[in-house]
Design an enzyme around this catalytic site. Structure first.
Site, short mmCIF file in Angstrom:
data_model
loop_
_atom_site.label_atom_id
_atom_site.label_comp_id
_atom_site.label_asym_id
_atom_site.label_seq_id
_atom_site.Cartn_x
_atom_site.Cartn_y
_atom_site.Cartn_z
N LYS A 1 -46.62 87.57 17.83
CA LYS A 1 -45.89 88.62 18.55
C LYS A 1 -44.88 89.26 17.62
CE LYS A 1 -47.60 88.56 22.72
NZ LYS A 1 -48.38 89.73 23.19
N ASP B 1 -49.31 91.54 17.38
CA ASP B 1 -49.26 92.30 18.64
C ASP B 1 -47.81 92.74 18.90
OD1 ASP B 1 -49.45 93.36 21.15
OD2 ASP B 1 -50.14 91.53 22.14
N GLU C 1 -52.19 95.21 17.09
CA GLU C 1 -52.32 95.52 18.53
C GLU C 1 -51.05 96.19 19.05
OE1 GLU C 1 -54.12 92.33 20.78
OE2 GLU C 1 -52.75 92.63 22.46
N ASP D 1 -54.31 97.38 24.14
CA ASP D 1 -54.28 96.32 25.17
C ASP D 1 -53.76 96.95 26.46
OD1 ASP D 1 -53.92 94.07 26.72
OD2 ASP D 1 -52.33 93.19 25.51
N LYS E 1 -59.35 91.72 28.95
CA LYS E 1 -58.70 90.62 29.68
C LYS E 1 -59.35 90.50 31.05
CE LYS E 1 -54.26 90.86 27.31
NZ LYS E 1 -52.83 91.13 27.39
N GLN F 1 -53.75 87.05 29.31
CA GLN F 1 -52.69 87.62 30.15
C GLN F 1 -51.69 86.50 30.50
OE1 GLN F 1 -52.65 91.04 30.83
NE2 GLN F 1 -53.30 91.21 32.94
C1 MUC Z 1 -50.59 90.37 25.13
O1 MUC Z 1 -51.63 90.44 24.49
O2 MUC Z 1 -49.88 91.36 25.18
C2 MUC Z 1 -48.14 89.61 27.01
C3 MUC Z 1 -47.94 90.35 28.13
C4 MUC Z 1 -49.14 90.46 28.82
O3 MUC Z 1 -49.38 91.04 29.87
O4 MUC Z 1 -50.11 89.82 28.11
C5 MUC Z 1 -49.49 89.12 27.05
C6 MUC Z 1 -50.25 89.08 25.80
MG MG Z 2 -51.29 92.48 23.76
#
Ligand code: MUC
Ligand code: MG
Length: 367
Positions: free
Chosen positions: A162, A191, A217, A242, A266, A294
């Site tokens: 992240k 991401d 991402e 995403d 997702k 998620q």
């Molecule tokens: C992601 O890939 O962003 C964080 C918030 C969400 O809704 O999913 C996660 C992971």
């Molecule tokens: Mg994401």
């Protein structure tokens, strides 16, 4: 076989380690267990993880929209008439987790009725997926220690990091430390959850490329239209949409507009039916996909796995299948285990899951 009832059970299980990222943080899995019942005695189950900061859904909204809007519209429909079910769900915009849980519970019933696992009904490509672990915000040392623990305990060698904090160097330091500590054999990708501007992202991407990442991402918002396009065009790695591409139509728009060159699928957001539409559309357009997370528990993770393992193009990359490890408990009677960095599908009819009644009693919030 007809749908007779749709039940929603809100429950909350604390995380032992919260996940922090640019658009929010999660301390408790405050989800909704969705059960679809039929007139032939079969019951399908799925999990709805609301993400208030991303899609605006909450436990109360998931429960409310299912009880007041979807259940009355779907009760009496044939379980196998998926197009009719989706035509009704589609009248209402938004509410992705609520709709997806209903869709996946119906696939669970279909699998049970046919005596086939869902991953085989969807495509039956392979029997396991490589696992990618998502690393939240922390200091470089603590993030590297977590990644090392994931590698030594579960054999995981793919990490989504992240990013998206300011100053940008905070996250670059994490990525650099990860590469130094873990070496060249691990795969890293980043991401940003829309945390940076396009120009911050472009500067970060140059350094991230030097560190060696395989995907970028949502580093900046897709709504920063020109900046994002420029960033995606110059990206040395596939750029993943995403939360900016959450429906088949948004995926098309995103790829055609140059907002992204890859898509995170997702199942918590597009179920099995719409995830398949998104996947086939990506295949047709030549965009790569990654099976995203998620922040799912074990039931949600099994759904991601069933979908990913069912399709060649979805199983190519490691799937984000491990964040349930940070939950203090779960609802499944048979827990899932990651070995050698992989997760194996369940060869049982439907989703092959049982819900532990005692645990559900302990964690449910409606009593
Ligand atoms: C992601 O890939 O962003 C964080 C918030 C969400 O809704 O999913 C996660 C992971
Ligand atoms: Mg994401």
């Amino acid at each position: 076989m007809k749908i007779t009832a749709i039940e929603t059970i809100p429950y909350a299980i604390p995380y032992t380690k919260p996940l922090r990222f640019a658009s929010g943080e999660v301390h408790t899995a405050a989800h909704v267990l969705v059960r679809v019942r039929t007139d032939e005695g079969l019951t399908g189950v799925a999990d709805a993880p609301p993400r208030p900061f991303t899609y605006g859904e909450t436990q109360a909204s998931v429960t409310g929209v299912i009880e007041q809007v979807f259940a009355p519209q779907l009760t009496g429909l044939d379980v196998f008439a998926r197009e009719q079910v989706h035509a009704r769900l589609h009248r209402t915009v938004g509410n992705p987790a609520a709709k997806s849980a209903i869709d996946m519970a119906l696939w669970d019933i279909t699998g049970q009725a046919l005596g086939q696992p869902v991953h085989r009904l969807l495509g039956g490509w392979c029997d396991r997926m490589r696992v990618a672990h998502m690393l939240g915000f922390d200091t470089p040392e603590r993030v590297a220690a977590e990644a090392e623990r994931m590698r030594s305990t579960y054999g995981i060698s793919v990490f989504k990091v992240k990013v998206g904090r300011r100053p940008v160097r905070l996250d670059l330091a994490v990525c650099r430390t990860l590469r130094e500590v873990l070496g060249q054999d691990v795969e890293l990708y980043a991401d940003g959850n829309r945390g940076w501007t396009a120009s911050e992202s472009a500067a970060a991407l140059r350094e991230l490329d030097d560190i060696g990442i395989t995907l970028a991402e949502e580093l900046c918002p897709a709504d920063d239209i020109l900046g994002r396009r420029l960033l995606v065009r110059g990206s040395p790695v596939p750029f993943v949409a995403d939360e900016s591409a959450t429906t088949p139509a948004e995926v098309t728009r995103s790829l055609l507009d140059g907002d992204a060159t890859a898509i995170s699928i997702k199942t918590a957001r597009t179920g099995f039916t719409l995830s398949q539409r998104v996947l086939f559309q990506c295949e047709g357009m030549g965009a790569e996909v990654v099976m995203g997370n998620q922040i799912d528990g074990q039931l949600g993770t099994l759904c991601t796995l069933a979908f990913g393992a069912a399709h060649a193009s979805a199983a190519r990359r490691a799937g984000e299948l491990s964040n349930f490890l940070d939950m203090s408990d779960d609802l499944l009677t048979e827990p899932i285990t990651i070995t050698d960095g992989t997760l194996a599908v369940r060869d049982l009819p439907g989703l092959g899951v049982g819900i532990d009644p005692d645990k559900l009693d302990r964690y449910r919030q409606d009593r």
